[in-house]
Scaffold this motif. Structure first.
Motif, PDB file in Angstrom:
ATOM      1  N   ARG A 109       0.844  -1.206   0.000  1.00 35.40           N
ATOM      2  CA  ARG A 109       0.000   0.000   0.000  1.00 35.40           C
ATOM      3  C   ARG A 109       0.872   1.247   0.000  1.00 35.40           C
ATOM      4  O   ARG A 109       0.587   2.216  -0.705  1.00 35.40           O
ATOM      5  N   LEU A 110       1.951   1.224   0.774  1.00 39.55           N
ATOM      6  CA  LEU A 110       2.871   2.367   0.788  1.00 39.55           C
ATOM      7  C   LEU A 110       3.467   2.612  -0.597  1.00 39.55           C
ATOM      8  O   LEU A 110       3.718   3.765  -0.968  1.00 39.55           O
ATOM      9  N   ARG A 111       3.690   1.549  -1.347  1.00 42.76           N
ATOM     10  CA  ARG A 111       4.211   1.716  -2.714  1.00 42.76           C
ATOM     11  C   ARG A 111       3.213   2.487  -3.576  1.00 42.76           C
ATOM     12  O   ARG A 111       3.615   3.192  -4.508  1.00 42.76           O
ATOM     13  N   GLU A 112       1.920   2.349  -3.277  1.00 36.77           N
ATOM     14  CA  GLU A 112       0.882   3.031  -4.051  1.00 36.77           C
ATOM     15  C   GLU A 112       0.691   4.480  -3.611  1.00 36.77           C
ATOM     16  O   GLU A 112       0.406   5.341  -4.441  1.00 36.77           O
ATOM     17  N   ILE A 113       0.811   4.749  -2.304  1.00 31.63           N
ATOM     18  CA  ILE A 113       0.427   6.081  -1.806  1.00 31.63           C
ATOM     19  C   ILE A 113       1.595   7.031  -1.552  1.00 31.63           C
ATOM     20  O   ILE A 113       1.371   8.233  -1.426  1.00 31.63           O
ATOM     21  N   ILE A 114       2.817   6.507  -1.468  1.00 32.11           N
ATOM     22  CA  ILE A 114       3.953   7.389  -1.199  1.00 32.11           C
ATOM     23  C   ILE A 114       4.960   7.302  -2.342  1.00 32.11           C
ATOM     24  O   ILE A 114       5.624   6.277  -2.514  1.00 32.11           O
ATOM     25  N   PRO A 115       5.052   8.375  -3.109  1.00 33.32           N
ATOM     26  CA  PRO A 115       6.079   8.380  -4.149  1.00 33.32           C
ATOM     27  C   PRO A 115       7.457   8.223  -3.494  1.00 33.32           C
ATOM     28  O   PRO A 115       7.754   8.842  -2.486  1.00 33.32           O
ATOM     29  N   GLY A 116       8.247   7.363  -4.033  1.00 30.72           N
ATOM     30  CA  GLY A 116       9.575   7.145  -3.470  1.00 30.72           C
ATOM     31  C   GLY A 116       9.686   5.904  -2.598  1.00 30.72           C
ATOM     32  O   GLY A 116      10.793   5.467  -2.282  1.00 30.72           O
ATOM     33  N   TRP A 117       8.555   5.329  -2.159  1.00 35.99           N
ATOM     34  CA  TRP A 117       8.635   4.136  -1.308  1.00 35.99           C
ATOM     35  C   TRP A 117       9.286   2.966  -2.056  1.00 35.99           C
ATOM     36  O   TRP A 117       9.898   2.095  -1.444  1.00 35.99           O
ATOM     37  N   ASP A 118       9.179   2.971  -3.378  1.00 38.39           N
ATOM     38  CA  ASP A 118       9.828   1.923  -4.167  1.00 38.39           C
ATOM     39  C   ASP A 118      11.335   1.882  -3.912  1.00 38.39           C
ATOM     40  O   ASP A 118      11.959   0.834  -4.056  1.00 38.39           O
ATOM     41  N   LYS A 119      11.914   3.013  -3.521  1.00 40.06           N
ATOM     42  CA  LYS A 119      13.348   3.032  -3.226  1.00 40.06           C
ATOM     43  C   LYS A 119      13.674   2.161  -2.014  1.00 40.06           C
ATOM     44  O   LYS A 119      14.731   1.544  -1.956  1.00 40.06           O
ATOM     45  N   ILE A 120      12.767   2.096  -1.045  1.00 37.84           N
ATOM     46  CA  ILE A 120      12.969   1.198   0.109  1.00 37.84           C
ATOM     47  C   ILE A 120      12.856  -0.247  -0.356  1.00 37.84           C
ATOM     48  O   ILE A 120      13.632  -1.109   0.062  1.00 37.84           O
ATOM     49  N   TYR A 121      11.892  -0.516  -1.218  1.00 38.76           N
ATOM     50  CA  TYR A 121      11.733  -1.862  -1.773  1.00 38.76           C
ATOM     51  C   TYR A 121      13.022  -2.282  -2.498  1.00 38.76           C
ATOM     52  O   TYR A 121      13.539  -3.378  -2.288  1.00 38.76           O
ATOM     53  N   ILE A 122      13.545  -1.408  -3.317  1.00 43.28           N
ATOM     54  CA  ILE A 122      14.789  -1.698  -4.043  1.00 43.28           C
ATOM     55  C   ILE A 122      15.945  -1.873  -3.064  1.00 43.28           C
ATOM     56  O   ILE A 122      16.762  -2.784  -3.217  1.00 43.28           O
ATOM     57  N   TYR A 123      16.007  -1.039  -2.037  1.00 46.67           N
ATOM     58  CA  TYR A 123      17.054  -1.165  -1.016  1.00 46.67           C
ATOM     59  C   TYR A 123      17.011  -2.558  -0.370  1.00 46.67           C
ATOM     60  O   TYR A 123      18.044  -3.219  -0.226  1.00 46.67           O
TER      61      TYR A 123
END
Length: 185
Positions: A109-123
């Motif tokens: 859900r955070l990936r959908e609502i917060i731009p930039g959360w994908d960077k944590i996923y990639i990390y």
């Protein structure tokens, strides 16, 4: 308890305090007792753990330890977490551990609502890939003595904090071999 996680999020993904606060609101505190199972083999990994204090072990049964995670590290059965298929491994608290936990649903859900959360996923994915590659490389290219020596140099805290049984499992050697190595170094 959330300060270290907030710092990691700021450093790797979200410089804005409002976004950091929003992301942190999805993480819930959990205290795990020593030896408590947090994930059992055959169950879909629905939680991602961030360790604020303690140690978690990712293993195949009691014998084969894939990874030991300490403070300021994320841990889950990543393939199960992503694929939604049953985990082939366990997650167990090696010592009493203070954790911050986010569910699969909330993480995505955070990936959908917060731009930039994908960077944590990639990390998280890059960290996991690096750790797996390093462990596999050491198992394929080093003998038991070399793996133990490398651990002494690069991760001496493991030797201080882990029982001989857990340390031997992590090094993929028998407890007897570990005892011999310790007596010769």
């Amino acid at each position: 308890m959330k300060a270290d996680l907030a710092d990691l999020i700021r450093k790797n993904a979200l410089p804005g305090e409002e976004q950091v606060t929003e992301a942190l609101s999805y993480f819930k505190p959990l205290t795990a007792k020593k030896n408590e199972l947090l994930l059992e083999e055959g169950i879909v990994a629905d939680k991602l753990f961030f360790i604020t204090k303690g140690c978690l072990r990712l293993s195949y049964g009691n014998e084969s330890t894939r990874f030991m995670a300490f403070e300021n590290t994320f841990l889950t059965s990543i393939v199960s977490f992503i694929s939604r298929k049953p985990a082939p491994e366990y997650i167990q608290a090696v010592e009493k551990s203070e954790l911050l936990v986010i569910t699969h649903h909330d993480f995505f859900r955070l990936r959908e609502i917060i731009p930039g959360w994908d960077k944590i996923y990639i990390y998280i994915l890059e960290y996991g890939l690096t750790v797996i590659n390093s462990k596999l490389s050491s198992l394929l290219t080093q003998n038991a003595a070399e793996r133990y020596r490398s651990l002494l140099i690069n991760n001496p805290e493991l030797i201080q904090r882990l029982s001989n049984a857990n340390l031997a499992a992590y090094l993929n050697i028998s407890p007897e071999t570990l005892s011999r190595l310790k007596s010769h170094m």
